[in-house]
Design a protein around this motif. Structure first.
Motif, PDB file in Angstrom:
ATOM      1  N   ALA A  44       7.938  13.112   3.321  1.00 60.57           N
ATOM      2  CA  ALA A  44       9.113  12.101   3.708  1.00 60.57           C
ATOM      3  C   ALA A  44       8.676  11.402   4.912  1.00 60.57           C
ATOM      4  CB  ALA A  44      10.424  12.687   3.748  1.00 60.57           C
ATOM      5  N   ILE A  78      11.976  10.420  -7.255  1.00 64.36           N
ATOM      6  CA  ILE A  78      11.340   9.528  -6.507  1.00 64.36           C
ATOM      7  C   ILE A  78      10.288   8.804  -7.315  1.00 64.36           C
ATOM      8  CG2 ILE A  78      10.019   9.369  -4.343  1.00 64.36           C
ATOM      9  CD1 ILE A  78      11.469  11.550  -3.044  1.00 64.36           C
ATOM     10  N   THR A  89       5.692   5.167  10.143  1.00 67.00           N
ATOM     11  CA  THR A  89       5.637   6.597  10.731  1.00 67.00           C
ATOM     12  C   THR A  89       4.271   6.698  11.148  1.00 67.00           C
ATOM     13  OG1 THR A  89       7.354   7.528   9.061  1.00 67.00           O
ATOM     14  CG2 THR A  89       5.835   9.011  10.236  1.00 67.00           C
ATOM     15  N   ARG A  96      10.340  -2.581  -7.081  1.00 70.40           N
ATOM     16  CA  ARG A  96       9.410  -1.782  -6.506  1.00 70.40           C
ATOM     17  C   ARG A  96       7.777  -2.351  -6.606  1.00 70.40           C
ATOM     18  NH1 ARG A  96      13.351   1.591  -8.618  1.00 70.40           N
ATOM     19  NH2 ARG A  96      13.936   3.198  -7.104  1.00 70.40           N
ATOM     20  N   GLN A 142       5.536  -1.295  -3.706  1.00 67.56           N
ATOM     21  CA  GLN A 142       6.749  -1.239  -2.450  1.00 67.56           C
ATOM     22  C   GLN A 142       7.547  -0.211  -2.845  1.00 67.56           C
ATOM     23  OE1 GLN A 142       6.913  -5.411  -2.083  1.00 67.56           O
ATOM     24  NE2 GLN A 142       8.391  -5.529  -3.859  1.00 67.56           N
ATOM     25  N   PRO A 143       7.657   0.852  -2.709  1.00 68.48           N
ATOM     26  CA  PRO A 143       8.481   1.964  -3.365  1.00 68.48           C
ATOM     27  C   PRO A 143       9.733   2.097  -2.443  1.00 68.48           C
ATOM     28  CG  PRO A 143       6.762   2.971  -1.747  1.00 68.48           C
ATOM     29  CD  PRO A 143       6.069   1.722  -2.217  1.00 68.48           C
ATOM     30  N   THR A 144      10.009   1.266  -1.203  1.00 67.53           N
ATOM     31  CA  THR A 144      11.294   1.640  -0.672  1.00 67.53           C
ATOM     32  C   THR A 144      12.226   0.244  -1.004  1.00 67.53           C
ATOM     33  OG1 THR A 144      10.190   0.282   1.292  1.00 67.53           O
ATOM     34  CG2 THR A 144      10.229   2.531   1.348  1.00 67.53           C
ATOM     35  N   LYS A 145      11.810  -0.692  -1.735  1.00 68.81           N
ATOM     36  CA  LYS A 145      12.449  -2.101  -2.079  1.00 68.81           C
ATOM     37  C   LYS A 145      12.840  -1.601  -3.616  1.00 68.81           C
ATOM     38  CE  LYS A 145       9.795  -4.955   0.912  1.00 68.81           C
ATOM     39  NZ  LYS A 145       9.257  -6.285   1.282  1.00 68.81           N
ATOM     40  N   THR A 146      14.008  -2.421  -3.796  1.00 73.45           N
ATOM     41  CA  THR A 146      14.705  -2.593  -4.971  1.00 73.45           C
ATOM     42  C   THR A 146      13.571  -3.133  -6.124  1.00 73.45           C
ATOM     43  OG1 THR A 146      16.776  -3.295  -4.126  1.00 73.45           O
ATOM     44  CG2 THR A 146      16.635  -3.247  -6.557  1.00 73.45           C
ATOM     45  N   ARG A 193       6.576   7.420  -7.341  1.00 74.85           N
ATOM     46  CA  ARG A 193       5.183   7.650  -6.589  1.00 74.85           C
ATOM     47  C   ARG A 193       4.145   7.155  -7.243  1.00 74.85           C
ATOM     48  NH1 ARG A 193       6.151  13.657  -4.142  1.00 74.85           N
ATOM     49  NH2 ARG A 193       7.562  13.178  -2.375  1.00 74.85           N
ATOM     50  N   TYR A 232       5.085   9.452   4.318  1.00 73.60           N
ATOM     51  CA  TYR A 232       5.101   8.231   3.352  1.00 73.60           C
ATOM     52  C   TYR A 232       5.610   6.948   4.067  1.00 73.60           C
ATOM     53  CZ  TYR A 232       4.082   6.179  -1.029  1.00 73.60           C
ATOM     54  OH  TYR A 232       3.241   5.368  -2.080  1.00 73.60           O
ATOM     55  N   GLY A 233       4.884   6.215   4.914  1.00 70.86           N
ATOM     56  CA  GLY A 233       5.621   5.013   5.498  1.00 70.86           C
ATOM     57  C   GLY A 233       4.527   4.623   6.791  1.00 70.86           C
TER      58      GLY A 233
END
Length: 436
Positions: A402, A4, A409, A52, A46-50, A6, A405-406
């Motif tokens: 997990a 991951i 959430t 980043r 933007q860690p959740t995108k292709t 970070r 980190y959002g």
């Protein structure tokens, strides 16, 4: 294998950019926090995108390409190991470092690998540490790998282990360590009145030595289960008394620090690392704009993202985001004076374990309060205020990275955290830190 990317938010540079690192876990209990050489503003991460790194960042194309190549390099090592029938646990950090070095940075396709040199056990990139090396040489290599990610107190503990090994037997080396010698060493530690928690620390360091020597870890050096006595925690009424007490200036300042720790469930080291850029407003359902803290824990590197309850927000605003804390030793001294001033005289049985020996000491509560009491108290009150919701407690403690980190959430759990605090402590008194 789990990998991951970070971002560390606790050490921005002068431009406000924060370091991006790769957090890699693989079989055998191995972990490597891989440097990437990438720094960007938190707003561009933007860690959740292709992609980043947002296109608004300078050199975003090159930086995204670098992260992609680094990921491919790491995956390539494990793919090659699988194809050769090599167990994942046998993949070494040295192999990963070589693969990462080979892909280069930015627009460079490859970087020429340096010519091989004789291993140097005192540097971080000199190959495996010889099993005949001194414990101090192992500690130096381990420190070089971890001093950028672990707290100074955690690093200092390894040096204390080295001191113990030298006092036990100056001639002992990893090459001569056996199950019998380990048993003798543990028995010696207990004769020195060391507790189980200290012995556990020695086990961890010895396992790190096997990793640094690139040797298989023997089964007899597996996990050591330490026994702990119950940690002191304050009850609801005691926290309320702390919230409302009239205090002199120095104790009122310590009360603020303790309450901020309690309400954010922070360790002392994380409280010290707290900076203005770690706290910002987020829009929470039913609560509207709410101050929230977002940081990486010094001890574990795991992210925390939780709202500040009203009293914590008032403290943060009153100190203008600048906490001026004395040493931890001085804080612990002040906390005992604070406990006396508030009347925390309830008896507490302090229990310690050292091998087969169990000790008990009855003391007034104020005598056993430390900076860590705040974190334990906060966890207990959250469970009470949420009717036993363990997940909510783990999120606030930063144990469920997990899940925290959002921002989606945060919108789900943030209001529940604030509601639990209100149930646990009732209406929030907003006290002043001025002297009486």
């Amino acid at each position: 294998m789990e990998f991951i990317f970070r971002q560390r938010l606790d050490r921005p540079d002068k431009q406000g950019r924060a370091v991006v690192f790769g957090d890699l876990h693989w079989a055998g209990g191995h972990r490597w926090k891989m440097p990437t050489g990438v720094k960007v503003l938190p707003a561009h991460w933007q860690p959740t995108k292709t992609k980043r790194i947002h296109t608004g960042a300078d050199n975003s194309i090159q930086l995204n390409l670098r992260l992609t190549r680094l990921l491919a390099a790491v995956q390539g090592v494990f793919t090659a190991a699988e194809g050769a029938g090599k167990p994942e646990a046998d993949v070494t950090q040295a192999e990963l470092e070589a693969a990462v070095l080979a892909v280069g940075a930015g627009t460079q396709r490859r970087v020429k690998l340096p010519a091989p040199t004789a291993p140097d056990p005192t540097t971080a990139a000199g190959g495996p540490v010889p099993p005949t090396a001194t414990w101090a040489e192992f500690e130096k290599r381990w420190r070089a790998e971890n001093e950028q990610t672990l707290s100074e107190s955690y690093l200092r503990a390894a040096k204390q282990v080295v001191t113990g090994l030298g006092e036990f037997d100056p001639t002992l080396r990893l090459a001569s360590l056996t199950k019998e010698r380990l048993a003798q060493y543990v028995a010696w530690l207990y004769t020195q009145s060391k507790r189980d928690s200290t012995v556990q620390r020695h086990y961890k360091f010895l396992r790190e030595c096997y990793r640094l020597a690139e040797l298989p870890q023997p089964r007899w050096l597996g996990k050591f289960t330490a026994r702990y006595g119950r940690s002191p925690t304050l009850r609801q009424a005691e926290v309320r008394a702390l919230l409302t007490a009239e205090l002199p200036a120095d104790l009122a300042q310590e009360r603020d620090a303790f309450l901020l720790q309690l309400l954010l469930l922070l360790r002392d080291v994380d409280l010290r690392a707290l900076k203005p850029h770690h706290v910002g407003a987020h829009d929470l359902p039913t609560y509207g704009p709410t101050l929230c803290v977002e940081l990486y824990q010094q001890k574990t590197g795991e992210p925390v993202l939780i709202p500040l309850p009203p009293t914590a927000a008032a403290i943060w605003q009153r100190c203008e985001g600048q906490l001026h804390l004395p040493t931890q030793q001085e804080r612990n001294r002040r906390l005992k004076l604070l406990g006396q001033a508030v009347g925390l005289n309830r008896e507490f049985v302090e229990v310690g374990f050292s091998g087969k020996t169990r000790t008990e000491q009855v003391q007034p509560l104020w005598q056993v309060i430390t900076t860590h009491t705040a974190r334990h108290t906060g966890a207990a009150l959250l469970v009470l205020g949420s009717e036993g919701d363990q997940t909510l407690k783990e999120i606030a403690l930063g144990h469920v990275s997990a899940s925290v980190y959002g921002y989606d959430t945060l919108e789900r759990y943030g209001p529940r955290l604030l509601e639990a605090w209100e149930v646990a402590l009732g209406p929030w008194p907003v006290h002043s830190a001025t002297a009486t």
